[in-house]
Design a protein around this motif. Structure first.
Motif, short mmCIF file in Angstrom:
data_model
loop_
_atom_site.label_atom_id
_atom_site.label_comp_id
_atom_site.label_asym_id
_atom_site.label_seq_id
_atom_site.Cartn_x
_atom_site.Cartn_y
_atom_site.Cartn_z
N ALA A 172 -22.76 16.13 -2.95
CA ALA A 172 -22.45 15.19 -1.87
C ALA A 172 -22.83 13.80 -2.37
O ALA A 172 -23.73 13.64 -3.21
CB ALA A 172 -23.23 15.53 -0.60
N SER A 173 -22.14 12.81 -1.86
CA SER A 173 -22.38 11.44 -2.32
C SER A 173 -23.65 10.88 -1.71
O SER A 173 -24.16 11.39 -0.71
CB SER A 173 -21.20 10.55 -1.94
OG SER A 173 -21.13 10.39 -0.53
N GLU A 174 -24.17 9.80 -2.31
CA GLU A 174 -25.34 9.14 -1.78
C GLU A 174 -25.06 8.57 -0.40
O GLU A 174 -25.93 8.55 0.47
CB GLU A 174 -25.80 8.01 -2.73
CG GLU A 174 -26.32 8.49 -4.07
CD GLU A 174 -27.56 9.35 -3.91
OE1 GLU A 174 -27.67 10.38 -4.61
OE2 GLU A 174 -28.40 9.00 -3.06
N GLU A 175 -23.82 8.11 -0.20
CA GLU A 175 -23.46 7.57 1.11
C GLU A 175 -23.51 8.65 2.18
O GLU A 175 -24.01 8.43 3.29
CB GLU A 175 -22.05 6.96 1.06
CG GLU A 175 -21.63 6.34 2.40
CD GLU A 175 -20.20 5.84 2.40
OE1 GLU A 175 -19.36 6.48 1.73
OE2 GLU A 175 -19.93 4.82 3.05
N GLU A 176 -22.98 9.85 1.86
CA GLU A 176 -23.03 10.95 2.82
C GLU A 176 -24.47 11.33 3.15
O GLU A 176 -24.80 11.61 4.31
CB GLU A 176 -22.29 12.17 2.26
CG GLU A 176 -20.78 12.00 2.19
CD GLU A 176 -20.13 13.20 1.50
OE1 GLU A 176 -20.48 13.48 0.33
OE2 GLU A 176 -19.28 13.84 2.11
N GLU A 177 -25.33 11.32 2.14
CA GLU A 177 -26.72 11.65 2.38
C GLU A 177 -27.39 10.62 3.30
O GLU A 177 -28.13 10.98 4.23
CB GLU A 177 -27.49 11.73 1.06
CG GLU A 177 -28.97 12.06 1.25
CD GLU A 177 -29.70 12.18 -0.08
OE1 GLU A 177 -29.02 12.27 -1.12
OE2 GLU A 177 -30.94 12.18 -0.06
N GLU A 178 -27.10 9.35 3.04
CA GLU A 178 -27.69 8.31 3.87
C GLU A 178 -27.22 8.41 5.31
O GLU A 178 -27.99 8.20 6.26
CB GLU A 178 -27.34 6.93 3.29
CG GLU A 178 -28.14 5.79 3.87
CD GLU A 178 -29.64 5.92 3.58
OE1 GLU A 178 -30.00 6.57 2.58
OE2 GLU A 178 -30.45 5.39 4.38
N ILE A 179 -25.94 8.75 5.48
CA ILE A 179 -25.39 8.90 6.84
C ILE A 179 -26.09 10.05 7.57
O ILE A 179 -26.46 9.93 8.74
CB ILE A 179 -23.87 9.13 6.78
CG1 ILE A 179 -23.15 7.83 6.38
CG2 ILE A 179 -23.34 9.64 8.13
CD1 ILE A 179 -21.66 8.00 6.15
#
Length: 937
Positions: A172-179
């Motif tokens: 999973a992308s870093e953006e997805e994790e942050e979300i």
């Protein structure tokens, strides 16, 4: 708003401006917090609600704090996988300051940002450590301050751990994790100051903590506790509905919701009566708009006045009164006014409508989650408690101030006092039984209700004459103590037997209904244990079963609930299987020694589970010490076993005085008790030092002590628990297994039916396992009947009344010692037809399904009942799968009849020694056993 960035609250979805970033965050909300997904959290909600119920038993005056802890622990659990313990698990959260628009300085905002960062980081660190301890890859960075963690090595299922595990496997992308982190923080984080004024530093810190999504639930729960004492009729109707639908033998759960329309109406009215967010969240117009001829310019900030809407008299008649009927039709069915405006007006993903006031799509990220949490809280509290106005010193109602107070955006009921008492004395047992299914819970078990009023003195009808007759006839009655008291009850046509010896009142109850009333429903008054001087002389004060009700008992009970509950007990199943298979092999080799094999089996299981101690034979020093201690000490423990129990002053007589037999025997018992306690503990320490420790209750604790530390008191408690379980579980299992061998020998038809069921379900190519239990109802019925036919502890444990009490016309003075005659209760002809016959069929309904008579009275409130139950069941099914049991033959080939008598051993009853024939069912069985044991070697 600039202050949002300064506070570092940009992550909060509720504060993100409408656009692509908001849509990205909104998508996982819809995915993980929709109506169906929210159902996944229901077990957590029920557990946390039950823990709150227990807190209310312990300290009903702190109902506000219990409500807050229950909600906060629920939020942190599903979102972050963290167990909430107030002001201990996340201490920094109590320091996050209040935010109110325009009232925060830059310095305060910077401090708030620092604590917000801490709040975001700590649960991530916790997840990271637990995933690492469970050997799962974790993408989070570790930090050094991990001292507060209490559950290493396990990953709690949650929204965030689920995502991180997915990331570690499929990516999973870093953006997805942050979300995903932002979603979790939004549901959990963000603070509002709370007006409650609590008494100590810990509570005051807790009083400042309130999760953004959870503050609505905390506020609404406060309204509920306020509305009930001012609306007693509403409360009575609701409880009548619960009793009718749910009954009084269990706690409500989510499957009951559709069948409880009145409870649903209470939930709606609570949310209408005082909406937690009275003006909702601020909305900003993206473009100029017109509504009803009014121009509303771009950038206008719009607040929906939810309080005004829910108190509109044209919609809700008498809006300032708490009236459930407004949500019910004339036929008492719910009307369609089911929209809870308290959760606010949300943002639609479609183009904004012409009039902002018509944008009414409710899109609260976690609405379904907290709707269900509010409902289960309301129905559970009403099922267990009566809520009324508090009383002043003169017994008059203390009127409750009807004012609310704003705290930032949230509205709370002003602090108030109310009376919260259990509806019945069964409440504590329902809650305790519910919590026993969970691995841990934070609140200690506590008594219920208030102290009873001193009753008027009522003459005990013919008590002295009856007791005299009983004493004179004692020598003419044979059998065990339980049988003797049952015979006396029949002879004198009384279900209660009373005796008085030198001022000591003894009561034996032969009827289940009376025992339930005195010892279950009135458990607060009858949970004590007598202070027998002989217990101290024997050095048996450590035994939990003998501890008086109080703080020391609670500390020990809490450990038992944690390590010996239904789920935790399953971890011992491999040990139980191993020992049972070894016992099968011994029965193959020397079936005539079945009594010794039975004893070896029961002892070796509990010694391995508690200490990891491998018993090789019955001459083992630890077993020899335990046997000697029990053989000498058990007879002294019963009331009539020593004059010291009747005249405590005799305990001061030195052992060397001629005639001081009890003191001499007590000295020997102390010595052997010390040997029994010391030998396995020393063995654990030696094996740990050598790196050869086997998994067990005590080695698990010792390892924890070596790494995380533990107090000497905690260590002593664990040793006491281990020894108590060893002594109690092994003795009851030895007695019950002997009864099993006896009943099988005299009941060949029962044995044939059982073996036919085993062959049909398990087959003949493997030995039974615990997974087969649900598929073997006849074996279950045999297990129940064995425990009914000859309960190992025929009189259970002695109970002592803490205060004066009465039953019917009988006055029971404070200090009365009460015994429940389990033997009499399980042989009551009104409940069990032909009670002296062994008939497993009595536990089946007419349709062949097991009935609900599954309560094994033989265990009482035994701390190791789940372990003992599993051991007995796997023993029964394994022996029946492998052997035929019948009466032994004499030299002429005729059956040797078995003496049906049982005999007392102190407080225990066991079958008198007998002979029987035990033979393998087939050569294939012998091979199965021989193959199973080498694998274990």
């Amino acid at each position: 708003m600039p202050i949002t960035h300064l506070l570092d609250w940009d992550y909060n979805i509720a504060l993100i401006s409408y656009g692509d970033e908001w849509r990205k965050h909104r998508k996982p909300c819809q995915q993980h917090l929709n109506r169906d997904a929210a159902k996944l959290f229901q077990p957590i909600q029920i557990q946390k609600t039950h823990e709150m119920l227990l807190g209310l038993l312990h300290s009903p005056d702190n109902f506000e704090a219990h409500s807050r802890v229950g909600v906060l622990s629920f939020i942190s659990f599903p979102e972050l996988g963290s167990q909430w313990k107030p002001c201990k698990h996340f201490p920094v959260l109590g320091r996050i300051p209040t935010w109110f628009p325009g009232a925060i300085s830059q310095r305060t905002a910077m401090e708030s940002a620092q604590w917000t960062a801490q709040m975001k980081r700590i649960p991530l660190d916790d997840i990271d450590l637990r995933m690492a301890s469970a050997n799962l890859p974790s993408p989070c960075l570790l930090h050094s301050d991990q001292g507060f963690r209490q559950a290493e090595g396990s990953v709690t299922p949650s929204l965030l751990t689920q995502f991180l595990e997915k990331k570690a496997t499929t990516g999973a992308s870093e953006e997805e994790e942050e979300i995903m982190k932002n979603v979790a923080y939004t549901v959990y984080g963000g603070e509002q100051d709370h007006p409650y004024s609590l008494t100590n530093d810990s509570d005051q810190m807790l009083s400042r903590h309130s999760a953004a999504a959870s503050v609505t639930t905390i506020s609404a729960t406060g309204t509920f506790f306020y509305a009930m004492p001012i609306s007693p009729d509403v409360q009575q109707k609701a409880q009548s509905e619960i009793d009718r639908v749910v009954g009084t033998n269990r706690l409500p759960d989510f499957t009951d919701r559709r069948s409880l329309p009145y409870i649903e109406a209470i939930y709606r009215e609570v949310m209408r009566f005082c909406p937690p967010l009275p003006i909702g969240l601020m909305h900003t117009l993206a473009e100029d708009d017109v509504c009803g001829g009014y121009l509303i310019p771009k950038g206008t900030q719009v607040f929906p006045n939810i309080w005004a809407i829910t108190h509109d008299p044209s919609t809700y008649k008498d809006p300032h009164t708490f009236q459930l009927e407004r949500f019910l039709n004339g036929d008492s069915t719910l009307n369609d006014d089911d929209r809870v405006l308290a959760y606010g007006y949300g943002r639609s993903t479609s183009q904004a409508p012409p009039c902002v006031s018509s944008s009414i799509a409710s899109t609260h990220a976690s609405q379904k989650l907290f709707t269900s949490q509010m409902w289960i809280t309301i129905v559970s509290v009403l099922a267990c408690y009566n809520i009324g106005k508090a009383k002043d010193e003169y017994g008059n109602d203390i009127e409750i101030n009807d004012e609310y107070v704003d705290s930032g955006l949230i509205q709370f009921k002003r602090p108030f006092k109310c009376s919260i008492t259990p509806r019945s004395s069964l409440s504590w047992k329902l809650i305790e039984d519910a919590l026993s299914d969970y691995a841990t819970y934070a609140t200690d078990w506590v008594p219920f209700g208030s102290q009873p009023h001193k009753p008027p003195v009522v003459e005990l009808h013919s008590a002295r004459n009856t007791c005299a007759e009983v004493e004179n006839s004692q020598q003419r009655v044979s059998g065990t103590t339980g049988q003797t008291y049952l015979e006396w009850g029949r002879r004198y046509n009384s279900d209660i037997i009373h005796a008085q010896v030198l001022g000591h009142h003894l009561v034996v109850v032969n009827k289940r209904e009376i025992a339930d009333e005195l010892l279950e429903k009135r458990a607060r008054n009858s949970s004590g244990r007598p202070c027998l001087p002989i217990v101290k002389l024997l050095d048996w004060e450590f035994n939990i079963a003998l501890m008086d009700y109080g703080d020391e008992w609670r500390k020990h009970r809490k450990v038992c609930q944690q390590y010996l509950n239904r789920e935790a007990s399953k971890s011992f199943e491999p040990i139980q299987l191993e020992k049972v298979h070894r016992a099968l092999l011994e029965l193959l080799r020397s079936p005539e020694d079945f009594e010794a094999h039975n004893r070896m089996l029961s002892i070796s299981i509990t010694m391995d589970m508690m200490y990891g101690y491998q018993v090789k034979n019955l001459d083992d020093p630890a077993i020899d010490a335990a046997s000697r201690a029990a053989e000498i000490g058990d007879p002294l423990f019963v009331m009539s076993g020593s004059m010291i129990n009747i005249l405590p002053v005799l305990a001061r007589v030195p052992a060397w005085v001629p005639g001081a037999i009890s003191q001499k025997l007590a000295t020997l018992t102390r010595y052997w008790t010390g040997q029994m306690k010391g030998i396995p503990v020393d063995d654990v320490k030696r094996r740990m030092d050598a790196g050869l420790a086997s998994p067990s209750l005590l080695t698990q604790f010792m390892e924890k002590k070596a790494t995380a530390g533990a107090s000497e008191e905690e260590e002593e408690i664990m040793k006491n628990v281990a020894y108590t379980v060893y002594g109690a579980a092994s003795d009851t299992t030895i007695s019950a297994t002997a009864t099993f061998f006896y009943t099988m020998a005299i009941s060949p038809e029962v044995q044939k039916k059982a073996q036919a069921e085993i062959d049909r379900v398990v087959g003949t190519h493997r030995l039974p396992d615990f997974i087969d239990r649900v598929s073997l109802p006849y074996i279950e019925a045999i297990y129940r009947e064995v425990m009914r036919f000859a309960p190992p502890l025929p009189l259970g444990m002695m109970h002592t009344l803490a205060e004066d009490d009465f039953y019917g016309d009988y006055f029971l003075p404070k200090g009365t010692q009460v015994f429940a005659n389990v033997w009499a209760i399980t042989h009551d002809e009104n409940t069990y037809k032909d009670p002296d016959l062994f008939k497993p069929e009595r536990f089946f309904n007419e349709d062949g399904i097991l009935n609900d008579d599954d309560r094994v009275l033989a265990y009482g409130i035994c701390v190791g009942k789940h372990v003992a139950s599993a051991t007995m069941w796997i023993t029964i099914v394994s022996i029946l799968a492998c052997f035929n049991i019948s009466k032994a033959k004499d030299e002429f080939g005729k059956d040797i009849e078995i003496d049906p008598e049982f005999e007392d051993h102190g407080v225990k009853t066991i079958k008198k020694p007998f002979k029987c024939s035990i033979t393998p069912r087939s050569p294939a069985v012998q091979k199965l056993i021989e193959e199973a044991v080498p694998v274990l070697e």
